[in-house]
Design an enzyme around this catalytic site. Structure first.
Site, PDB file in Angstrom:
ATOM      1  CG  HIS A 172      -1.986  -1.039   1.175  1.00  0.00           C
ATOM      2  ND1 HIS A 172      -3.314  -0.745   1.034  1.00  0.00           N
ATOM      3  CD2 HIS A 172      -1.914  -2.395   1.220  1.00  0.00           C
ATOM      4  CE1 HIS A 172      -4.027  -1.870   0.995  1.00  0.00           C
ATOM      5  NE2 HIS A 172      -3.194  -2.886   1.122  1.00  0.00           N
ATOM      6  CG  ASP A 381       0.300   9.527   0.835  1.00  0.00           C
ATOM      7  OD1 ASP A 381       0.215   8.320   1.114  1.00  0.00           O
ATOM      8  OD2 ASP A 381      -0.403  10.407   1.354  1.00  0.00           O
TER       9      ASP A 381
END
Ligand code: F6P
Length: 479
Positions: A172, A381
């Site tokens: 992720h 991110d």
């Protein structure tokens, strides 16, 4: 709500198993003082719930407390298999190796990663525990989907015991450039750990390419495009699957009358300003909070933005509070916000409203509705789902998204006002542009963003991954 954990003698088995550091439930306290479990609001649970239910799936994960053994239990139709962690393991495997070694290393070393051999040992021990439990839960020929950086050794450990399984892994967070990854003293072990999977998924094609290059350079396994030829003839595929959200679910929530009313109330409470800026993040040093506060604070203090007209609301959800870097960040933000508000605020009208708290998703949807400019400016991110949630909630096609180039979401959300968060002047210019852009331009951008998140939702993400894994679970889900 669930039945409470009840003692069971035999371990239940399942044809579809998700393995993640955390179980998809939060423990809640009831009014009578007892506790129960509530399904976590996360997107992954939402995406997998239908697959899990249809396939009698099981979820292996930690329940979030140290030194506590729980029996398997069922919540919302999903079989949950708790993994116990001692307080030393929480310190070494979770706070240490996962969040003070891998997390900063994989996020472009925006903080200094610490390398400790005892943390690594604990990471190995805990990954083995997850693999062992999964091996007992998975039925013959089952599909197992392992999630994220905390469990990178599980695919190999599982395959060693259960070669009959189909194993998928999804990361992720970003997979770092090869030069940074090479710093890791246990770099080869982790590559081998991941290669236990049949399919290794990344957020972006760049992450998959970094991984493939490392596999060639460090392990000398031949690769052809996305495929790796393993000794013994097995093939592993490494490919990007950008994760998304339950777009329709968020849009429905944003349109609910209670949300609309709450959004109006929020604006009133803020003093009915002309412009509301909003930031929503876990309190994490990768999220670029000081840079963002600095940019907005300067716009106000240099007179470009009139504090009578505009306010900034920053929600920072508490996270990993015992890890040093997080503790320091909290103090830094407190000081910075306090300084700006002290310098430029007046009684009853702080230019920056800072909320160190977490809120239910109904409140988040109302905040998104209330915000004219959403500011998502991480230094790095993997994806950033807040950016997608904001877009999903703008059912009025109004609003403006300011987005960091270094968020995975920027690869898809090209119509956002993109910024380099390290460039404070550039960020100030884009904040102003987003605030002052013509309604026509804002609507045009928002429409394109909305098309993107509606076409590529979490359901599509899970289906693509499971199809590529050759999982019968995906077929059952579509039917
Ligand atoms: O991918 C980022 C991640 O680690 C997720 O696995 C998790 O849901 C989120 O951040 C919150 O982290 P934690 O479980 O450490 O609170």
């Amino acid at each position: 709500m669930s039945s409470s954990p009840a003692a069971t003698s035999a371990v239940p088995t399942a044809p579809f198993v998700v393995v993640a550091n955390r179980l998809p439930v939060d423990r809640i306290q009831l009014e009578d003082g007892s506790t129960d479990w509530r399904t976590s609001p996360g997107g992954l649970v939402t995406a997998l719930q239908p697959v899990m239910r249809k396939n009698h799936g099981a979820w292996v994960g930690w329940h979030g407390a140290a030194d506590e053994e729980l029996e398997p239990f069922v919540d919302a139709g999903i079989q949950l298999m708790p993994v116990a962690l001692s307080s030393q393991e929480v310190e070494e495997y979770y706070e240490g190796f996962s969040n003070a070694t891998l997390w900063p290393l994989y996020h472009d070393v925006v903080a200094h990663p610490e390398f400790h051999r005892e943390w690594w040992d604990s990471y190995v021990t805990v990954n083995q525990r997850f693999a062992d439990l999964t091996a007992t839960v998975a039925e013959q020929g089952a599909v197992v989907w392992v999630q994220d950086y905390q469990l990178q050794l599980v695919p190999q450990m599982l395959r060693a015991q259960r070669p009959d399984l189909k194993i998928g892994f999804f990361l992720h967070i970003p997979f770092p450039p090869t030069e940074l990854y090479q710093q890791l003293p246990w770099r080869n072990q982790i590559l081998e750990g991941l290669l236990g999977a049949d399919l290794v998924g990344f957020q972006l094609p760049g992450g998959a390419q970094n991984f493939l290059r490392l596999v060639r350079q460090r392990l000398q396994y031949p690769t052809h495009r996305e495929r790796i030829s393993m000794p013994g003839g097995r093939t592993v595929t490494a490919r990007a699957y950008p994760i998304s959200i339950d777009t329709q679910g968020m849009a429905d929530l944003a349109n609910a009358p209670a949300t609309v009313a709450r959004a109006e109330e929020i604006r009133r409470d803020l003093g009915d300003p002309k412009y509301v800026f909003l930031g929503v993040d876990r309190l994490d040093y990768t999220k670029g909070l000081p840079e963002r506060v600095q940019a907005f604070g300067e716009l106000v203090s240099d007179g470009t933005i009139d504090p009578e007209e505009a306010v900034f609301v920053q929600v920072a959800t508490p996270s990993r509070e015992r890890v040093d870097h997080y503790r320091r960040l909290r103090d830094d933000i407190d000081r910075l916000v306090g300084r700006f508000n002290g310098d430029i605020g007046r009684i009853g009208r702080p230019p920056i409203t800072y909320l160190h708290s977490s809120y239910p998703k109904e409140e988040m949807a109302a905040l998104y509705r209330a915000a004219d400019v959403m500011v998502v400016t991480p230094l790095r991110d993997g994806m950033n789902l807040v950016a997608k949630e904001y877009v999903a909630c703008r059912t009025d096609e109004d609003g403006a998204l300011v987005l960091s180039e270094f968020a995975g979401a920027a690869k898809e959300l090209r119509q956002a006002y993109l910024v380099n968060p390290y460039d404070i002047d550039g960020m100030k210019a884009q904040l102003l542009q987003a605030m002052n852009d013509s309604p026509r331009s804002k609507i045009r951008r928002m429409r394109m963003l909305r098309r993107q998140v509606f076409e590529n939702d979490i359901d599509r993400w899970a289906t693509l991954f499971l199809n590529d894994l050759g999982s019968p679970a995906s077929a059952a889900r579509a039917g």
